[in-house]
Design an enzyme around this catalytic site. Sequence first.
Site, PDB file in Angstrom:
ATOM      1  N   ASP A  61       0.877  -1.177   0.000  1.00 33.29           N
ATOM      2  CA  ASP A  61       0.000   0.000   0.000  1.00 33.29           C
ATOM      3  C   ASP A  61       0.913   1.226   0.000  1.00 33.29           C
ATOM      4  O   ASP A  61       1.674   1.438   0.955  1.00 33.29           O
ATOM      5  CB  ASP A  61      -0.878  -0.040   1.262  1.00 33.29           C
ATOM      6  CG  ASP A  61      -1.839   1.136   1.327  1.00 33.29           C
ATOM      7  OD1 ASP A  61      -1.580   2.185   0.707  1.00 33.29           O
ATOM      8  OD2 ASP A  61      -2.872   1.004   2.026  1.00 33.29           O
ATOM      9  N   TYR A 154      -8.179  15.619  -5.602  1.00 37.29           N
ATOM     10  CA  TYR A 154      -7.413  14.974  -6.688  1.00 37.29           C
ATOM     11  C   TYR A 154      -6.578  15.999  -7.449  1.00 37.29           C
ATOM     12  O   TYR A 154      -5.386  15.791  -7.712  1.00 37.29           O
ATOM     13  CB  TYR A 154      -8.399  14.270  -7.623  1.00 37.29           C
ATOM     14  CG  TYR A 154      -7.775  13.460  -8.726  1.00 37.29           C
ATOM     15  CD1 TYR A 154      -7.219  12.203  -8.479  1.00 37.29           C
ATOM     16  CD2 TYR A 154      -7.770  13.929 -10.038  1.00 37.29           C
ATOM     17  CE1 TYR A 154      -6.663  11.449  -9.506  1.00 37.29           C
ATOM     18  CE2 TYR A 154      -7.223  13.173 -11.070  1.00 37.29           C
ATOM     19  CZ  TYR A 154      -6.671  11.934 -10.799  1.00 37.29           C
ATOM     20  OH  TYR A 154      -6.132  11.191 -11.827  1.00 37.29           O
ATOM     21  N   LYS A 158      -2.574  16.102  -7.624  1.00 37.97           N
ATOM     22  CA  LYS A 158      -1.864  15.949  -8.906  1.00 37.97           C
ATOM     23  C   LYS A 158      -0.986  17.162  -9.198  1.00 37.97           C
ATOM     24  O   LYS A 158       0.111  17.022  -9.755  1.00 37.97           O
ATOM     25  CB  LYS A 158      -2.862  15.694 -10.037  1.00 37.97           C
ATOM     26  CG  LYS A 158      -3.566  14.342  -9.935  1.00 37.97           C
ATOM     27  CD  LYS A 158      -2.570  13.186 -10.006  1.00 37.97           C
ATOM     28  CE  LYS A 158      -3.246  11.831 -10.075  1.00 37.97           C
ATOM     29  NZ  LYS A 158      -2.279  10.721 -10.130  1.00 37.97           N
ATOM     30  N   THR A 189      -9.494   3.088 -18.532  1.00 41.52           N
ATOM     31  CA  THR A 189      -9.014   2.127 -17.521  1.00 41.52           C
ATOM     32  C   THR A 189     -10.157   1.852 -16.546  1.00 41.52           C
ATOM     33  O   THR A 189     -11.168   2.566 -16.563  1.00 41.52           O
ATOM     34  CB  THR A 189      -7.824   2.707 -16.709  1.00 41.52           C
ATOM     35  OG1 THR A 189      -8.330   3.734 -15.856  1.00 41.52           O
ATOM     36  CG2 THR A 189      -6.714   3.251 -17.593  1.00 41.52           C
ATOM     37  N   THR A 192     -11.710   4.970 -14.833  1.00 37.97           N
ATOM     38  CA  THR A 192     -12.621   5.882 -15.529  1.00 37.97           C
ATOM     39  C   THR A 192     -13.830   5.146 -16.116  1.00 37.97           C
ATOM     40  O   THR A 192     -14.534   5.702 -16.952  1.00 37.97           O
ATOM     41  CB  THR A 192     -11.862   6.605 -16.668  1.00 37.97           C
ATOM     42  OG1 THR A 192     -11.161   5.625 -17.455  1.00 37.97           O
ATOM     43  CG2 THR A 192     -10.858   7.611 -16.123  1.00 37.97           C
TER      44      THR A 192
HETATM   45  N1  LIG Z   1      -7.433   6.865 -16.315  1.00 38.32           N
HETATM   46  C1  LIG Z   1      -7.297   8.167 -16.525  1.00 38.32           C
HETATM   47  O1  LIG Z   1      -8.042   8.789 -17.293  1.00 38.32           O
HETATM   48  C2  LIG Z   1      -6.202   8.915 -15.835  1.00 38.32           C
HETATM   49  C3  LIG Z   1      -5.965  10.233 -16.237  1.00 38.32           C
HETATM   50  C4  LIG Z   1      -4.953  10.957 -15.621  1.00 38.32           C
HETATM   51  C5  LIG Z   1      -4.199  10.375 -14.618  1.00 38.32           C
HETATM   52  N2  LIG Z   1      -4.460   9.097 -14.226  1.00 38.32           N
HETATM   53  C6  LIG Z   1      -3.646   8.548 -13.161  1.00 38.32           C
HETATM   54  O2  LIG Z   1      -3.020   7.379 -13.615  1.00 38.32           O
HETATM   55  C7  LIG Z   1      -2.745   6.521 -12.516  1.00 38.32           C
HETATM   56  C8  LIG Z   1      -3.227   5.119 -12.825  1.00 38.32           C
HETATM   57  O3  LIG Z   1      -4.629   5.171 -12.989  1.00 38.32           O
HETATM   58  P1  LIG Z   1      -5.436   4.122 -13.868  1.00 38.32           P
HETATM   59  O4  LIG Z   1      -6.392   4.900 -14.680  1.00 38.32           O
HETATM   60  O5  LIG Z   1      -4.508   3.178 -14.525  1.00 38.32           O
HETATM   61  O6  LIG Z   1      -6.294   3.400 -12.727  1.00 38.32           O
HETATM   62  P2  LIG Z   1      -6.482   1.861 -12.296  1.00 38.32           P
HETATM   63  O7  LIG Z   1      -7.562   1.886 -11.276  1.00 38.32           O
HETATM   64  O8  LIG Z   1      -6.652   1.005 -13.506  1.00 38.32           O
HETATM   65  O9  LIG Z   1      -5.083   1.505 -11.625  1.00 38.32           O
HETATM   66  C9  LIG Z   1      -4.699   2.035 -10.395  1.00 38.32           C
HETATM   67  C10 LIG Z   1      -3.917   0.976  -9.648  1.00 38.32           C
HETATM   68  O10 LIG Z   1      -3.491   1.543  -8.393  1.00 38.32           O
HETATM   69  C11 LIG Z   1      -3.688   0.559  -7.389  1.00 38.32           C
HETATM   70  N3  LIG Z   1      -3.805   1.174  -6.072  1.00 38.32           N
HETATM   71  C12 LIG Z   1      -4.844   1.878  -5.577  1.00 38.32           C
HETATM   72  N4  LIG Z   1      -4.584   2.254  -4.314  1.00 38.32           N
HETATM   73  C13 LIG Z   1      -3.353   1.776  -4.020  1.00 38.32           C
HETATM   74  C14 LIG Z   1      -2.528   1.838  -2.871  1.00 38.32           C
HETATM   75  N5  LIG Z   1      -2.925   2.471  -1.756  1.00 38.32           N
HETATM   76  N6  LIG Z   1      -1.319   1.234  -2.904  1.00 38.32           N
HETATM   77  C15 LIG Z   1      -0.912   0.566  -4.014  1.00 38.32           C
HETATM   78  N7  LIG Z   1      -1.651   0.484  -5.136  1.00 38.32           N
HETATM   79  C16 LIG Z   1      -2.853   1.084  -5.131  1.00 38.32           C
HETATM   80  C17 LIG Z   1      -4.970  -0.150  -7.807  1.00 38.32           C
HETATM   81  O11 LIG Z   1      -5.125  -1.400  -7.164  1.00 38.32           O
HETATM   82  C18 LIG Z   1      -4.762  -0.267  -9.308  1.00 38.32           C
HETATM   83  O12 LIG Z   1      -4.054  -1.435  -9.643  1.00 38.32           O
HETATM   84  C19 LIG Z   1      -3.418   7.162 -11.300  1.00 38.32           C
HETATM   85  O13 LIG Z   1      -2.465   7.882 -10.560  1.00 38.32           O
HETATM   86  C20 LIG Z   1      -4.422   8.111 -11.933  1.00 38.32           C
HETATM   87  O14 LIG Z   1      -4.718   9.190 -11.086  1.00 38.32           O
HETATM   88  C21 LIG Z   1      -5.437   8.348 -14.823  1.00 38.32           C
END
Ligand SMILES: NC(=O)c1ccc[n+]([C@@H]2O[C@H](COP(=O)([O-])OP(=O)(O)OC[C@H]3O[C@@H](n4cnc5c(N)ncnc54)[C@H](O)[C@@H]3O)[C@@H](O)[C@H]2O)c1
Length: 265
Positions: A61, A154, A158, A189, A192
């Site tokens: 975590d 958020y 960020k 993902t 979203t």
């Molecule tokens: N999807 C989007 O549109 C988008 C846009 C901009 C930024 N992001 C950022 O990209 C990153 C990845 O997001 P994603 O879209 O792939 O989401 P996702 O939910 O597919 O993946 C996130 C991962 O983080 C893990 N996680 C959550 N809490 C955790 C913790 N406390 N310790 C360890 N792991 C933890 C989850 O289990 C998951 O595997 C994030 O930081 C998100 O804010 C995503």
Amino acid sequence: MEHRFRGKVAVVMGGASGIGLAIVRRLHQEGATVLAADVNLDALKDVETELGARFLGMMADVTHEAHVEAAVAAATDRFGSVDTAFNVAGASRPGYIVDLAEAEWDFTVDLCLKGVFLGMKHQARQMMRQKTGGTIVNIASLNAHVPMHGGSAYVSAKAGVEALTKNGALEFAEHGIRVNAVLPGLVQTPLTRRHFDNPDALAAFVERIPMGRPAQPEEIAAPALFLASADASYVSGASLLVDGAWAVSGYPDMRPFRGPVRWNG
Ligand SMILES: NC(=O)c1ccc[n+]([C@@H]2O[C@H](COP(=O)([O-])OP(=O)(O)OC[C@H]3O[C@@H](n4cnc5c(N)ncnc54)[C@H](O)[C@@H]3O)[C@@H](O)[C@H]2O)c1
């Protein structure tokens, strides 16, 4: 496929899903040995089955310093070093500022900002011990620059990740460690999914994106790996927007007032 990471050890925090998983897969394809840390152990087991050798999944975590330190130590003990690291884990508990509970704010900021700080701290310590330099890539968001309704925690976290990235670049440069941030726009993902399940919400997003579509996770992984690779050997403290030109679309669409393009090819 290039093999820019052959012989390198990579750590991916939040590597079980979405963007993190795409980074894990691409690193593995490009020859790296990868430790992915995540709270979702079941998903990590699936990745282990998929990738086989040169991969280790570990429950961690990112909001707990002992877990983060243990993940970095595990990569070092098992594979000998940490050469490149990606801080990707993130999620949010949204709510308008006037409604947002302190615990919800803390959840989001702890995960998205403190988690990156803890990652950078222990990844950089290990790279400094090795004295061989290294690279760190943090996944921030377009929301570092653009606020959203209900997104105060958020957006603040960020923006903090972007600033923290620059601070890391400054402090680690003398050790040969480069630190950069990727700022994705909308990516398809599990995070979203609710937007993709709602056609009206998706249309509202896409209307803002000049490229007319969201990104796939692999389209974020590729620029993240570029920043981590020797191809970016003089890039540090940078924020790379990967958003289909969304950030440059704030001006009104003047095409109806200017008329069509006259050049006809
Ligand atoms: N999807 C989007 O549109 C988008 C846009 C901009 C930024 N992001 C950022 O990209 C990153 C990845 O997001 P994603 O879209 O792939 O989401 P996702 O939910 O597919 O993946 C996130 C991962 O983080 C893990 N996680 C959550 N809490 C955790 C913790 N406390 N310790 C360890 N792991 C933890 C989850 O289990 C998951 O595997 C994030 O930081 C998100 O804010 C995503």
